[in-house]
Every structure is written in structure tokens, then in C-alpha cells.
Motif scaffolding. Structure first.
Motif, PDB file in Angstrom:
ATOM      1  N   THR A   7       0.834  -1.207   0.000  1.00 24.48           N
ATOM      2  CA  THR A   7       0.000   0.000   0.000  1.00 24.48           C
ATOM      3  C   THR A   7       0.866   1.254   0.000  1.00 24.48           C
ATOM      4  O   THR A   7       0.552   2.240  -0.679  1.00 24.48           O
ATOM      5  CB  THR A   7      -0.931   0.002   1.222  1.00 24.48           C
ATOM      6  OG1 THR A   7      -1.715  -1.199   1.219  1.00 24.48           O
ATOM      7  CG2 THR A   7      -1.865   1.207   1.201  1.00 24.48           C
ATOM      8  N   ILE A   8       1.969   1.214   0.760  1.00 19.91           N
ATOM      9  CA  ILE A   8       2.910   2.346   0.777  1.00 19.91           C
ATOM     10  C   ILE A   8       3.443   2.603  -0.630  1.00 19.91           C
ATOM     11  O   ILE A   8       3.540   3.752  -1.077  1.00 19.91           O
ATOM     12  CB  ILE A   8       4.070   2.088   1.752  1.00 19.91           C
ATOM     13  CG1 ILE A   8       3.597   2.183   3.203  1.00 19.91           C
ATOM     14  CG2 ILE A   8       5.226   3.052   1.496  1.00 19.91           C
ATOM     15  CD1 ILE A   8       3.193   3.577   3.646  1.00 19.91           C
ATOM     16  N   ARG A   9       3.790   1.535  -1.348  1.00 18.66           N
ATOM     17  CA  ARG A   9       4.293   1.696  -2.723  1.00 18.66           C
ATOM     18  C   ARG A   9       3.229   2.345  -3.610  1.00 18.66           C
ATOM     19  O   ARG A   9       3.531   3.258  -4.399  1.00 18.66           O
ATOM     20  CB  ARG A   9       4.701   0.344  -3.307  1.00 18.66           C
ATOM     21  CG  ARG A   9       5.225   0.445  -4.747  1.00 18.66           C
ATOM     22  CD  ARG A   9       5.729  -0.887  -5.254  1.00 18.66           C
ATOM     23  NE  ARG A   9       4.685  -1.888  -5.267  1.00 18.66           N
ATOM     24  CZ  ARG A   9       4.893  -3.185  -5.535  1.00 18.66           C
ATOM     25  NH1 ARG A   9       6.123  -3.611  -5.775  1.00 18.66           N
ATOM     26  NH2 ARG A   9       3.897  -4.037  -5.534  1.00 18.66           N
ATOM     27  N   LYS A  10       1.984   1.884  -3.465  1.00 18.23           N
ATOM     28  CA  LYS A  10       0.883   2.439  -4.261  1.00 18.23           C
ATOM     29  C   LYS A  10       0.723   3.938  -3.987  1.00 18.23           C
ATOM     30  O   LYS A  10       0.622   4.747  -4.926  1.00 18.23           O
ATOM     31  CB  LYS A  10      -0.415   1.694  -3.913  1.00 18.23           C
ATOM     32  CG  LYS A  10      -1.667   2.269  -4.568  1.00 18.23           C
ATOM     33  CD  LYS A  10      -2.907   1.506  -4.093  1.00 18.23           C
ATOM     34  CE  LYS A  10      -4.176   2.113  -4.665  1.00 18.23           C
ATOM     35  NZ  LYS A  10      -5.389   1.405  -4.189  1.00 18.23           N
ATOM     36  N   ILE A  11       0.746   4.315  -2.712  1.00 19.87           N
ATOM     37  CA  ILE A  11       0.582   5.727  -2.344  1.00 19.87           C
ATOM     38  C   ILE A  11       1.785   6.547  -2.812  1.00 19.87           C
ATOM     39  O   ILE A  11       1.641   7.661  -3.320  1.00 19.87           O
ATOM     40  CB  ILE A  11       0.394   5.868  -0.817  1.00 19.87           C
ATOM     41  CG1 ILE A  11      -0.907   5.192  -0.382  1.00 19.87           C
ATOM     42  CG2 ILE A  11       0.381   7.348  -0.403  1.00 19.87           C
ATOM     43  CD1 ILE A  11      -1.071   5.063   1.118  1.00 19.87           C
ATOM     44  N   ARG A  12       2.988   5.974  -2.642  1.00 20.61           N
ATOM     45  CA  ARG A  12       4.221   6.675  -3.053  1.00 20.61           C
ATOM     46  C   ARG A  12       4.183   6.996  -4.540  1.00 20.61           C
ATOM     47  O   ARG A  12       4.484   8.125  -4.956  1.00 20.61           O
ATOM     48  CB  ARG A  12       5.448   5.803  -2.736  1.00 20.61           C
ATOM     49  CG  ARG A  12       6.760   6.393  -3.274  1.00 20.61           C
ATOM     50  CD  ARG A  12       7.945   5.520  -2.936  1.00 20.61           C
ATOM     51  NE  ARG A  12       7.895   4.206  -3.558  1.00 20.61           N
ATOM     52  CZ  ARG A  12       8.185   3.955  -4.830  1.00 20.61           C
ATOM     53  NH1 ARG A  12       8.511   4.963  -5.647  1.00 20.61           N
ATOM     54  NH2 ARG A  12       8.144   2.732  -5.309  1.00 20.61           N
ATOM     55  N   GLU A  13       3.799   6.009  -5.337  1.00 21.76           N
ATOM     56  CA  GLU A  13       3.774   6.209  -6.784  1.00 21.76           C
ATOM     57  C   GLU A  13       2.692   7.219  -7.178  1.00 21.76           C
ATOM     58  O   GLU A  13       2.906   8.046  -8.066  1.00 21.76           O
ATOM     59  CB  GLU A  13       3.537   4.861  -7.479  1.00 21.76           C
ATOM     60  CG  GLU A  13       4.730   3.911  -7.338  1.00 21.76           C
ATOM     61  CD  GLU A  13       4.442   2.525  -7.891  1.00 21.76           C
ATOM     62  OE1 GLU A  13       3.241   2.228  -8.132  1.00 21.76           O
ATOM     63  OE2 GLU A  13       5.395   1.735  -8.050  1.00 21.76           O
ATOM     64  N   GLU A  14       1.522   7.145  -6.505  1.00 22.10           N
ATOM     65  CA  GLU A  14       0.442   8.082  -6.823  1.00 22.10           C
ATOM     66  C   GLU A  14       0.814   9.523  -6.460  1.00 22.10           C
ATOM     67  O   GLU A  14       0.384  10.473  -7.117  1.00 22.10           O
ATOM     68  CB  GLU A  14      -0.836   7.674  -6.093  1.00 22.10           C
ATOM     69  CG  GLU A  14      -1.478   6.408  -6.661  1.00 22.10           C
ATOM     70  CD  GLU A  14      -2.723   6.001  -5.894  1.00 22.10           C
ATOM     71  OE1 GLU A  14      -2.986   6.594  -4.826  1.00 22.10           O
ATOM     72  OE2 GLU A  14      -3.422   5.080  -6.366  1.00 22.10           O
ATOM     73  N   LYS A  15       1.624   9.682  -5.408  1.00 18.67           N
ATOM     74  CA  LYS A  15       2.041  11.016  -4.976  1.00 18.67           C
ATOM     75  C   LYS A  15       3.291  11.492  -5.729  1.00 18.67           C
ATOM     76  O   LYS A  15       3.741  12.627  -5.539  1.00 18.67           O
ATOM     77  CB  LYS A  15       2.312  11.024  -3.468  1.00 18.67           C
ATOM     78  CG  LYS A  15       1.040  11.023  -2.617  1.00 18.67           C
ATOM     79  CD  LYS A  15       1.378  11.037  -1.128  1.00 18.67           C
ATOM     80  CE  LYS A  15       0.136  11.228  -0.281  1.00 18.67           C
ATOM     81  NZ  LYS A  15      -0.306  12.633  -0.198  1.00 18.67           N
ATOM     82  N   GLY A  16       3.881  10.627  -6.544  1.00 14.94           N
ATOM     83  CA  GLY A  16       5.015  11.017  -7.366  1.00 14.94           C
ATOM     84  C   GLY A  16       6.358  11.007  -6.640  1.00 14.94           C
ATOM     85  O   GLY A  16       7.311  11.644  -7.105  1.00 14.94           O
ATOM     86  N   TYR A  17       6.460  10.287  -5.542  1.00 14.93           N
ATOM     87  CA  TYR A  17       7.730  10.175  -4.821  1.00 14.93           C
ATOM     88  C   TYR A  17       8.566   9.047  -5.412  1.00 14.93           C
ATOM     89  O   TYR A  17       8.041   7.976  -5.748  1.00 14.93           O
ATOM     90  CB  TYR A  17       7.501   9.856  -3.340  1.00 14.93           C
ATOM     91  CG  TYR A  17       7.091  11.026  -2.487  1.00 14.93           C
ATOM     92  CD1 TYR A  17       8.029  11.771  -1.789  1.00 14.93           C
ATOM     93  CD2 TYR A  17       5.738  11.360  -2.348  1.00 14.93           C
ATOM     94  CE1 TYR A  17       7.642  12.835  -0.988  1.00 14.93           C
ATOM     95  CE2 TYR A  17       5.338  12.424  -1.557  1.00 14.93           C
ATOM     96  CZ  TYR A  17       6.298  13.156  -0.868  1.00 14.93           C
ATOM     97  OH  TYR A  17       5.918  14.198  -0.073  1.00 14.93           O
ATOM     98  N   THR A  18       9.867   9.284  -5.538  1.00 17.12           N
ATOM     99  CA  THR A  18      10.775   8.191  -5.867  1.00 17.12           C
ATOM    100  C   THR A  18      11.121   7.467  -4.570  1.00 17.12           C
ATOM    101  O   THR A  18      10.892   7.985  -3.473  1.00 17.12           O
ATOM    102  CB  THR A  18      12.072   8.711  -6.505  1.00 17.12           C
ATOM    103  OG1 THR A  18      12.787   9.501  -5.533  1.00 17.12           O
ATOM    104  CG2 THR A  18      11.763   9.552  -7.735  1.00 17.12           C
TER     105      THR A  18
END
Length: 292
Positions: A7-18
Motif C-alpha cells: 500500500t505504501i508503494r501504491k501511495i508513493r507512486e500516486e504522490k510522485g515520490y521516488t
């Protein structure tokens, strides 16, 4: 907690964080990568630092993690509490049968734990001794300590079922709730449950002289938690327990004065049931402290 990584990966990618941006100054990229793939766990401290960097509360994270649905287990507690307040034994029994059926069908541990919550509430309404089989208590205890991060559900579960456990088993999960509260106290509803957990822990331990040192620890900790001004019942309950403690350690006159002050406040608030309960508990404590 491994599933949280996905879920963290999903949120990270949606927020545009590397991964570099999210992990910088918190943990290594490789460690974050393993966590996001579900191949490794991370500490609670790292987890909440990541949420902070993502500008995400724990409640918001769980909302995403649960596919944007209200947690079924949270609605379970709301239904159980409503039935308990309305003294609806039939409703509580129906809820228990539903949880038993879900446990048999899915083998999801929380459903079995929920049956113990309902057993406690049913016994209280029937004015029966709260008891449970040793195997059921061990199941509950094991479940709580298999969960890496205690959320709202685990805290509510423990708060309702702690009286099923012997006092020596209560110390560790109550200390766990204290440790986790450093991060979770930012959430109002979780902070409220932590306050209830500590109040119930104190109520349970005060009957046992061998745990007075632990009682002092929890009492001091609760005294440093900012209980909301509008939460008059919790604030007054704490005052009551402080008075009971004074009685228990030999300062009987001072303790009774504090206890009676708290009881009078319960009376003014119209909490007649609590007045009777607190008066009876004081008599028990006074009897416990009589010279043998």
C-alpha cells in the motif's frame, strides 16, 4: 505488517515520490524496496516517519489499505456498543452468532476474537462472572502479539477483553499500548481508546497489591496524557483512581476524600450507575486494606 508495504508503494507512486525521496534520512532504499514488495518488515518508528513524509495520517493510510471502505471490524464495535448501551441481549447474541459463522467460514482470527468481546458484554449485562476458556484467552493473546502495529481495532479489542486475562497477562499488552501511543496519540479516536485502556488497566491492577509499582507507572503515564476537557468522565475516573491509590498505600483519609469528590461529580453528571459502581468498589478496596 508486510502487506502494508504494498500500500505504501501504491501511495508513493500516486504522490510522485521516488524511493530515494521517500527513504532519504529514514532507511535505506534497499530496505524500503523489500518492505514495499512484502519481503521484509520495518519498525513502527520507520513506518510512521514514512507516513509523515507522505503527509498521511494512520487513519487515512488504513482507509486506502482497506480499498477505501469503512473497516468492517470498526462497524462491528459500533453495533456491539449500541446493543450494549441499549441492554439488548438478543442483539448481542445475534452478533455473536454472526461472528462465529464468519470465523468458521473464513478462519480470520479477528472474528473469533470478536466473539470474546461479545461474551464480555453479555456477561456484564447478565451480571455474571466474566470467564473464558484458557484456550480462548491464549488465542486472543497470541493474536494481539502477532499484530506488528496496533491500530484502532486492536486497542478496542484489548480494552474490552482485558478482564478475561489474569493480571500477569495484562501487564505486557497494556505496556504495548503505551509504547504505541507515542505515534497513535495524534489520532483523536485512537488517543481516546488508549485513555480507556489505561483506565481499565488501573482499575484491574489496583486489586492486586503485588502490582502497585506497575500501577504507579500507568497512573503517572495517564496523568501526563492530555485528556480532552470535554471528556469529563475520563478525567473524573482518573481522579477517582488516584484517590483509590491513596487508600491502597495507607493514606486512607486523603484517599477517601478524593474518591468522594469524584463520586459526587459522577452524581452531578447524572451517572447514577457509575455512582453505585464506584461506591461498591471503594468498599471492596477498604475491605482489602483492613488488617487481617
Amino acid at each position: 505488517m508486510n502487506e502494508y508495504g504494498k500500500t505504501i508503494r501504491k501511495i508513493r507512486e500516486e504522490k510522485g515520490y521516488t524511493m530515494q525521496q521517500l527513504s532519504d534520512g529514514i532507511l535505506s532504499i534497499s530496505f524500503l524496496s523489500k518492505f514495499e514488495r512484502g519481503n521484509s518488515d520495518i519498525s513502527i518508528s520507520y513506518f510512521f516517519q514514512i507516513l509523515e513524509r507522505l503527509s498521511l495520517s494512520y487513519d487515512e493510510f488504513l482507509f486506502v489499505h482497506n480499498d477505501f471502505k469503512l473497516d468492517n471490524f470498526e462497524t462491528f464495535f459500533d453495533k456491539a456498543e449500541q446493543a450494549y448501551v441499549n441492554r439488548n441481549l438478543s442483539k448481542l447474541q445475534t452478533l455473536k452468532e454472526v461472528q462465529i459463522d464468519k470465523w468458521r467460514t473464513t478462519k480470520i482470527a479477528a472474528y473469533r476474537c470478536n466473539t470474546l468481546v461479545l461474551d464480555v458484554l453479555i456477561c456484564i449485562l447478565r451480571d455474571e462472572f466474566i470467564d473464558a476458556e484458557k484456550e480462548a484467552i491464549e488465542f486472543l493473546f497470541d493474536y494481539l502479539f502477532q499484530v506488528e502495529v496496533w491500530g484502532y481495532y486492536e486497542l478496542r479489542l484489548y480494552n474490552t477483553t482485558m478482564f478475561l486475562m489474569p493480571p500477569e497477562m495484562v501487564l505486557t499488552p497494556s505496556e504495548t499500548a503505551v509504547e504505541k501511543s507515542v505515534y497513535l496519540r495524534k489520532l483523536a479516536k485512537v488517543n481516546q481508546i488508549i485513555i480507556y485502556v489505561l483506565l481499565n488497566t488501573l482499575t484491574y491492577l489496583i486489586r492486586h497489591n503485588k502490582y502497585l509499582k506497575e500501577y504507579e507507572f500507568f497512573l503517572d503515564y495517564l496523568g501526563n496524557i492530555p485528556i480532552p476537557e470535554k471528556d469529563l468522565l475520563s478525567r473524573n475516573h482518573l481522579l477517582y483512581l488516584q484517590g483509590i491509590y491513596e487508600v491502597k498505600i495507607g493514606n486512607k483519609e486523603k484517599g477517601i476524600e478524593v474518591v468522594n469528590k469524584a463520586i459526587s461529580m459522577f452524581r452531578e453528571l447524572g451517572s447514577t450507575g457509575l455512582v453505585t459502581e464506584r461506591e461498591n468498589f471503594l468498599l471492596i478496596i477498604l475491605n482489602d486494606t483492613k488488617p487481617k
